[in-house]
Motif scaffolding. Structure first.
Motif, mmCIF file in Angstrom:
data_model
loop_
_atom_site.group_PDB
_atom_site.id
_atom_site.type_symbol
_atom_site.label_atom_id
_atom_site.label_comp_id
_atom_site.label_asym_id
_atom_site.label_seq_id
_atom_site.Cartn_x
_atom_site.Cartn_y
_atom_site.Cartn_z
ATOM 1 N N SER A 85 0.843 -1.041 -0.075
ATOM 2 C CA SER A 85 -0.156 -0.242 0.249
ATOM 3 C C SER A 85 1.073 1.411 0.316
ATOM 4 C CB SER A 85 -1.153 0.381 1.160
ATOM 5 O OG SER A 85 -1.744 0.964 1.303
ATOM 6 N N LYS A 86 2.372 1.709 0.894
ATOM 7 C CA LYS A 86 2.726 2.664 0.706
ATOM 8 C C LYS A 86 3.636 2.540 -0.164
ATOM 9 C CE LYS A 86 3.916 2.585 6.075
ATOM 10 N NZ LYS A 86 2.966 0.783 6.346
ATOM 11 N N PHE A 87 3.867 1.327 -0.761
ATOM 12 C CA PHE A 87 5.178 1.722 -2.238
ATOM 13 C C PHE A 87 4.072 2.333 -3.456
ATOM 14 C CE2 PHE A 87 5.258 -0.899 -6.008
ATOM 15 C CZ PHE A 87 6.124 -0.114 -6.771
ATOM 16 N N ILE A 88 2.385 1.444 -3.221
ATOM 17 C CA ILE A 88 2.148 2.800 -4.380
ATOM 18 C C ILE A 88 1.421 4.101 -4.324
ATOM 19 C CG2 ILE A 88 -0.469 1.917 -5.958
ATOM 20 C CD1 ILE A 88 -0.138 -0.729 -5.320
ATOM 21 N N ALA A 89 0.992 4.293 -3.146
ATOM 22 C CA ALA A 89 1.208 5.307 -2.651
ATOM 23 C C ALA A 89 1.505 6.210 -2.914
ATOM 24 C CB ALA A 89 0.415 5.486 -1.492
ATOM 25 N N ARG A 90 3.082 6.102 -2.560
ATOM 26 C CA ARG A 90 4.558 6.325 -2.596
ATOM 27 C C ARG A 90 4.712 7.177 -4.117
ATOM 28 N NH1 ARG A 90 8.993 9.407 -1.408
ATOM 29 N NH2 ARG A 90 11.051 9.500 -2.188
ATOM 30 N N LEU A 91 4.665 6.178 -5.136
ATOM 31 C CA LEU A 91 4.852 6.125 -6.598
ATOM 32 C C LEU A 91 3.584 6.410 -6.900
ATOM 33 C CD1 LEU A 91 6.793 4.256 -8.477
ATOM 34 C CD2 LEU A 91 4.823 2.987 -8.502
ATOM 35 N N ALA A 92 2.315 6.542 -6.520
ATOM 36 C CA ALA A 92 1.420 8.018 -7.187
ATOM 37 C C ALA A 92 1.823 8.939 -7.112
ATOM 38 C CB ALA A 92 -0.062 7.207 -7.107
ATOM 39 N N THR A 93 1.882 9.348 -5.654
ATOM 40 C CA THR A 93 2.369 10.414 -5.155
ATOM 41 C C THR A 93 3.586 11.476 -6.383
ATOM 42 O OG1 THR A 93 1.354 10.336 -2.779
ATOM 43 C CG2 THR A 93 3.304 12.209 -3.106
#
Length: 401
Positions: A85-93
């Motif tokens: 979840s953190k991986f995708i959220a940071r990538l999306a940000t």
């Protein structure tokens, strides 16, 4: 060994290849982070955070029979420092703020891919070494590293001028400046409205030092030490008026125009930011913003993970989302009812749509038996699987319409 050394354990012999990789455009393949305050404004950060929050619910799954050991990595822990979840959220940000998001492979001691990490470099360029293109990163701390372009991941949007990188968010700069001016104007207006409360005009001409002294005396006697509620002044003053404290605010129409400008740029709206959307509004946002990101992420991770031969045999990584979780209960009920008895859903799939836990032996598919192929409407199938004509039907249909 620090994080930098773990992410870039091996580098090309020449850590700074001088030759730029030749591209079709006249632009040098260089991307520099533009710090224009996009993530520092409340409204734009809210739009970016909403996008990242919804993207973080995507599920990364392996398709095909290659590299099955990466399934828990993608689904749970893409790298030792962040969960999926953190991986995708940071990538999306990073993707929304910079229009470019970089993924570097995490490898074991044998050089085998075991994870993925999103990086935020200050500058990135495409350099050539040994006839192959490399992504060369320069980070804020001064570190520099390079990785083969074929091993790295690159997600872009607003890609026009450069063959590799997306453009920055300079078109938003005028809106950001207006937003900042708005905020400063409101703060200063409130300060000014609460600073001056009375306007007094002296009846005689005095020196500046006498005026300052009289101002202090008048304020002390009538504003600080006055418990009667009555203000008194003598013939020194020709007039004393009270100033109504009115805070200055920005025109609501101007505020709305600014908000609409931000919403249009990020493809979002007020209801997405405040989580008050309907299922139709969510579906529109998903198809317009989330799904394009999910498709690009799937393709980038697939290219990083598998060889062309493996991809040709069906190997891949897909990013999926259970969009039905945002539907109304009536919509969920209709979908589950219609698809379950047709063999599209299992018990557990139906339970997942209603956010309920799975049950034992709930992964079987069921289908209603009264269905038949159109070409076999006049036949019946017995339990052994053989097909016989119906009673009263001799099987001769010559001349039938």
């Amino acid at each position: 060994m620090g994080l930098f050394e773990k992410l870039f354990p091996r580098r090309p012999p020449d850590a700074d290849p001088r030759a730029y990789f030749k591209t079709l455009t006249a632009y040098q393949p260089v991307y520099t982070t533009y710090r224009g305050g996009l993530y520092e404004m409340a409204l734009t950060r809210a739009a970016i955070a909403a996008f990242a929050r919804h993207c973080s619910k995507l599920h990364l799954e392996i398709v095909g029979d290659f590299r099955p050991e990466l399934a828990p990595v993608l689904g749970q822990q893409p790298n030792p420092w962040m969960d999926a979840s953190k991986f995708i959220a940071r990538l999306a940000t990073i993707y929304q703020v910079q229009n470019n998001a970089f993924i570097v492979p995490v490898e074991d001691a044998a050089g085998r891919l075991v994870g993925y990490y999103p990086v935020l470099p200050q500058q990135t360029s495409i350099r050539e070494y040994g006839g192959a293109p490399y992504l060369q990163y320069e980070f804020w701390g001064g570190q520099r590293a390079a990785v083969e372009l074929s091993r790295a991941g690159l997600l872009t949007q607003h890609q026009y001028e450069d063959d590799f990188f997306g453009a920055d968010n300079r078109p938003m700069l005028p809106t950001l400046q207006v937003m900042r001016t708005q905020d400063e104007g409101i703060v200063n207006g409130i300060k000014n409205a609460t600073t001056i409360r009375f306007l007094a005009r002296l009846a005689a001409n005095l020196k500046q030092k006498d005026i300052d002294a009289e101002r202090k005396r008048f304020a002390k006697d009538n504003l600080e030490g006055n418990n009667t509620g009555v203000m008194m002044f003598d013939s020194k003053y020709a007039d004393v008026k009270q100033i109504e404290s009115t805070a200055l605010v920005v025109n609501p129409k101007q505020q709305e125009l600014i908000r609409e400008s931000v919403f249009e740029y990020f493809g979002t709206n007020e209801k997405i930011l405040t989580n008050t959307y309907t299922e139709d509004e969510w579906n529109a946002y998903y198809e317009g913003s989330i799904e394009p990101f999910a498709i690009q992420l799937s393709l980038v991770l697939t290219a990083m993970t598998f060889t062309p031969a493996e991809i040709a045999q069906g190997a891949g990584i897909i990013a999926t989302a259970n969009r039905l979780q945002y539907a109304s209960n009536n919509t969920k009920l209709n979908i589950v009812t219609q698809l379950f008895d047709r063999g599209f859903l299992t018990h557990n799939m139906g339970l997942e749509i209603f956010n309920m836990p799975p049950v034992e032996d709930g992964d079987k598919y069921y289908i209603r038996k009264e269905y038949a192929e159109v070409s076999k409407l006049n036949t019946e199938t017995d339990p052994t699987g053989t097909t016989e004509p119906k009673e009263g039907d001799n099987g001769d249909h010559t001349g039938d319409p």
